[in-house]
Write a protein that holds these residues in place. Structure first.
Motif, PDB file in Angstrom:
ATOM      1  N   ALA A  28       0.885  -1.005   0.043  1.00 30.20           N
ATOM      2  CA  ALA A  28      -0.055   0.019   0.113  1.00 30.20           C
ATOM      3  C   ALA A  28       0.832   1.269  -0.038  1.00 30.20           C
ATOM      4  O   ALA A  28       0.593   2.250  -0.781  1.00 30.20           O
ATOM      5  CB  ALA A  28      -0.861  -0.027   1.046  1.00 30.20           C
ATOM      6  N   PHE A  29       2.134   1.201   0.867  1.00 35.37           N
ATOM      7  CA  PHE A  29       2.660   2.375   1.030  1.00 35.37           C
ATOM      8  C   PHE A  29       3.343   2.623  -0.547  1.00 35.37           C
ATOM      9  O   PHE A  29       3.625   3.871  -0.929  1.00 35.37           O
ATOM     10  CB  PHE A  29       3.632   2.260   2.136  1.00 35.37           C
ATOM     11  N   ALA A  30       4.079   1.668  -1.124  1.00 33.79           N
ATOM     12  CA  ALA A  30       4.538   1.792  -2.289  1.00 33.79           C
ATOM     13  C   ALA A  30       3.739   2.158  -3.123  1.00 33.79           C
ATOM     14  O   ALA A  30       4.172   2.978  -4.250  1.00 33.79           O
ATOM     15  CB  ALA A  30       5.308   0.265  -2.862  1.00 33.79           C
ATOM     16  N   THR A  31       2.484   1.760  -3.112  1.00 33.19           N
ATOM     17  CA  THR A  31       1.752   2.329  -4.152  1.00 33.19           C
ATOM     18  C   THR A  31       1.382   3.662  -4.200  1.00 33.19           C
ATOM     19  O   THR A  31       1.460   4.427  -5.107  1.00 33.19           O
ATOM     20  CB  THR A  31       0.321   1.570  -4.090  1.00 33.19           C
ATOM     21  N   GLY A  33       3.222   5.958  -2.854  1.00 34.61           N
ATOM     22  CA  GLY A  33       4.591   6.672  -2.968  1.00 34.61           C
ATOM     23  C   GLY A  33       4.688   7.018  -4.546  1.00 34.61           C
ATOM     24  O   GLY A  33       5.119   7.807  -5.011  1.00 34.61           O
ATOM     25  N   ALA A  34       4.457   5.652  -5.244  1.00 32.52           N
ATOM     26  CA  ALA A  34       4.534   5.912  -6.578  1.00 32.52           C
ATOM     27  C   ALA A  34       3.772   6.957  -7.255  1.00 32.52           C
ATOM     28  O   ALA A  34       3.827   7.373  -8.339  1.00 32.52           O
ATOM     29  CB  ALA A  34       4.581   4.291  -7.222  1.00 32.52           C
ATOM     30  N   ILE A  35       2.399   6.737  -6.675  1.00 33.02           N
ATOM     31  CA  ILE A  35       1.301   7.851  -7.160  1.00 33.02           C
ATOM     32  C   ILE A  35       1.746   9.251  -7.146  1.00 33.02           C
ATOM     33  O   ILE A  35       1.742  10.176  -7.986  1.00 33.02           O
ATOM     34  CB  ILE A  35      -0.042   7.553  -6.689  1.00 33.02           C
ATOM     35  N   LEU A  36       2.526   9.297  -5.849  1.00 30.06           N
ATOM     36  CA  LEU A  36       3.073  10.663  -5.646  1.00 30.06           C
ATOM     37  C   LEU A  36       4.055  11.158  -6.505  1.00 30.06           C
ATOM     38  O   LEU A  36       4.233  12.231  -6.985  1.00 30.06           O
ATOM     39  CB  LEU A  36       3.146  10.788  -4.003  1.00 30.06           C
ATOM     40  N   PHE A  37       5.077  10.221  -6.611  1.00 32.63           N
ATOM     41  CA  PHE A  37       6.149  10.407  -7.394  1.00 32.63           C
ATOM     42  C   PHE A  37       5.620  10.743  -8.936  1.00 32.63           C
ATOM     43  O   PHE A  37       6.276  11.662  -9.488  1.00 32.63           O
ATOM     44  CB  PHE A  37       7.056   9.418  -7.251  1.00 32.63           C
ATOM     45  N   TRP A  38       4.839  10.057  -9.277  1.00 29.51           N
ATOM     46  CA  TRP A  38       4.371  10.154 -10.590  1.00 29.51           C
ATOM     47  C   TRP A  38       3.637  11.508 -10.813  1.00 29.51           C
ATOM     48  O   TRP A  38       3.942  12.279 -11.746  1.00 29.51           O
ATOM     49  CB  TRP A  38       3.355   8.982 -11.015  1.00 29.51           C
ATOM     50  N   SER A  39       2.888  12.073  -9.633  1.00 27.53           N
ATOM     51  CA  SER A  39       2.072  13.238  -9.818  1.00 27.53           C
ATOM     52  C   SER A  39       3.151  14.527  -9.718  1.00 27.53           C
ATOM     53  O   SER A  39       2.953  15.320 -10.426  1.00 27.53           O
ATOM     54  CB  SER A  39       1.164  13.326  -8.855  1.00 27.53           C
ATOM     55  N   PHE A  40       4.309  14.527  -8.924  1.00 23.89           N
ATOM     56  CA  PHE A  40       5.124  15.347  -8.718  1.00 23.89           C
ATOM     57  C   PHE A  40       6.117  15.515 -10.019  1.00 23.89           C
ATOM     58  O   PHE A  40       6.314  16.646 -10.590  1.00 23.89           O
ATOM     59  CB  PHE A  40       6.063  15.346  -7.748  1.00 23.89           C
ATOM     60  N   SER A  41       6.420  14.415 -10.852  1.00 23.01           N
ATOM     61  CA  SER A  41       7.095  14.380 -11.974  1.00 23.01           C
ATOM     62  C   SER A  41       6.470  14.962 -13.228  1.00 23.01           C
ATOM     63  O   SER A  41       7.080  15.192 -14.265  1.00 23.01           O
ATOM     64  CB  SER A  41       7.740  13.030 -12.158  1.00 23.01           C
ATOM     65  N   ARG A  42       5.049  14.780 -13.146  1.00 22.40           N
ATOM     66  CA  ARG A  42       4.325  15.314 -14.263  1.00 22.40           C
ATOM     67  C   ARG A  42       3.647  16.764 -14.223  1.00 22.40           C
ATOM     68  O   ARG A  42       2.688  17.111 -14.705  1.00 22.40           O
ATOM     69  CB  ARG A  42       2.914  14.425 -14.345  1.00 22.40           C
TER      70      ARG A  42
END
Length: 377
Positions: A28-31, A33-42
């Protein structure tokens, strides 16, 4: 002692997490984190969701410029850039997720996505902005003034103020025009010396500057013109252009003063002007026409017919064999450039101009033929 009901047993401690539960939490935490990383990179692409939609998906309605579309989460990205459209990036369409309750229009039925201006939510004052983003914002938001093309200024510098050419001097305007264009120059003491004679070498240099002649390919090796003479190239160009000629035995006589008739003959030859049919009638305007050399009769008539002759103080006195002064050479060179279409005319009472005869007023044999010519601007 009274018997009391037995106290409730203490709640047992929480059982330790099992291995499966631990793995689920990590996933859950990895998911997240991946969503937040993707949102900031976009964030630079302004949350463009076109990539998430299939090629067949179409927006439910057209997006208007300067319109902020609500995202499903209702949250605003904290590090968003200021509200502007960078000129370096092409406009992109911000597509709202398709909702089933909105009807499709003709634009959506064709499957075409209409491009619209990219709109980004404005930034809060407390949010730090990177230096590059701030620089681009300042350049984009700064208002560029509209520049109206002004009237083109003249590139011709003012004439040289010679200390020996007064305002009322008869050749002042001719000298001013040529000096402002660099055709004539003065002396180190800021004098022009308008009454000083002009020799053949000096006249060749003036011709070179006035008519912008091309360098001569076939030069004559004059015996009296050294290879390193200061006017050698000008003499070669004047000879090749047809303005001047040499003397027998391959001599040029560069230090010989040039006469008025020689100046006019040189200009007529270099301009390739045709001789008039009745030269004697044209030359009758001059009181001293008998002093014109025989070889120069047709040339002087052509110079008179084309307004190259400037006489001072009396326009009817040609003085053909008189040594030409710097002021007289300036006036005649000016008139030759007018004939070439390089300069505008100057109104002067010393210019001899030809007056066309009216057919009804043709002169009789006894009538004075001087009426064919006039002086003035």
């Amino acid at each position: 002692m009274t018997n009391r009901p037995p106290s409730e047993p203490e709640s047992s401690q929480r059982t330790a997490l099992g291995f499966d539960e631990f793995i689920a939490i990590m996933v859950a935490f990895a998911t997240i984190g991946a969503i937040l990383f993707w949102s900031f990179s976009r964030r630079d692409s302004s949350w463009n969701l076109n990539g998430l939609l299939s090629p067949s998906s179409t927006p439910s309605r057209s997006v208007q410029p300067n319109q902020v579309l609500p995202f499903p989460t209702g949250k605003v990205e904290p590090n968003a850039a200021p509200k502007n459209v960078l000129p370096s990036s092409p406009p992109e369409a911000v597509v709202e997720p398709k909702t089933p309750e909105l009807p499709n229009n003709s634009a959506t039925s064709s499957g075409a996505v209409l491009p619209s201006a990219q709109v980004i939510p404005s930034q809060s004052p407390q949010t730090p902005v990177s230096s590059s983003t701030g620089l681009e914002s300042s350049i984009t938001l700064s208002a560029l003034p509209l520049v109206t093309p002004a009237k083109q200024k003249s590139i011709i510098p003012p004439p040289i103020a010679f200390n020996d050419v007064p305002n009322n001097f008869w050749g002042r305007r001719f000298i001013d025009v040529l000096s402002s264009r660099g055709i004539l120059q003065g002396f180190p003491d800021y004098s022009f010396r308008p009454n000083q004679p002009v020799n053949r070498a000096e006249f060749a240099v003036i011709l070179q500057k006035a008519f912008e002649q091309e360098p001569s390919k076939t030069a004559i090796a004059f015996q009296d013109v050294p290879a390193k003479f200061w006017a050698t190239s000008a003499i070669d160009q004047a000879i090749s252009a047809g303005f001047l000629k040499g003397y027998p035995k391959k001599t040029f006589n560069p230090q010989q003063n040039i006469t008025r008739v020689q100046v006019l003959v040189a200009l007529v030859s270099g301009l390739n002007l045709k001789a008039p049919t009745s030269p004697n009638q044209i030359l009758s305007v001059y009181k001293d026409a008998k002093d014109i050399p025989t070889y120069a009769t047709s040339k002087i008539a052509a110079a008179t017919a084309n307004s190259l002759v400037v006489n001072y103080p009396n326009p009817q006195i040609l003085a053909p064999n008189k040594v030409a002064t710097r002021a007289e050479v300036a006036a005649m060179i000016h008139q030759a450039l007018v004939k070439r279409g390089k300069l505008e005319r100057i109104s002067s009472q010393n210019i001899v101009r030809r007056r066309s005869l009216s057919p009804k007023l043709s002169p009789t044999p006894k009538q004075n033929l001087k009426g064919n010519l006039s002086t003035g601007g």
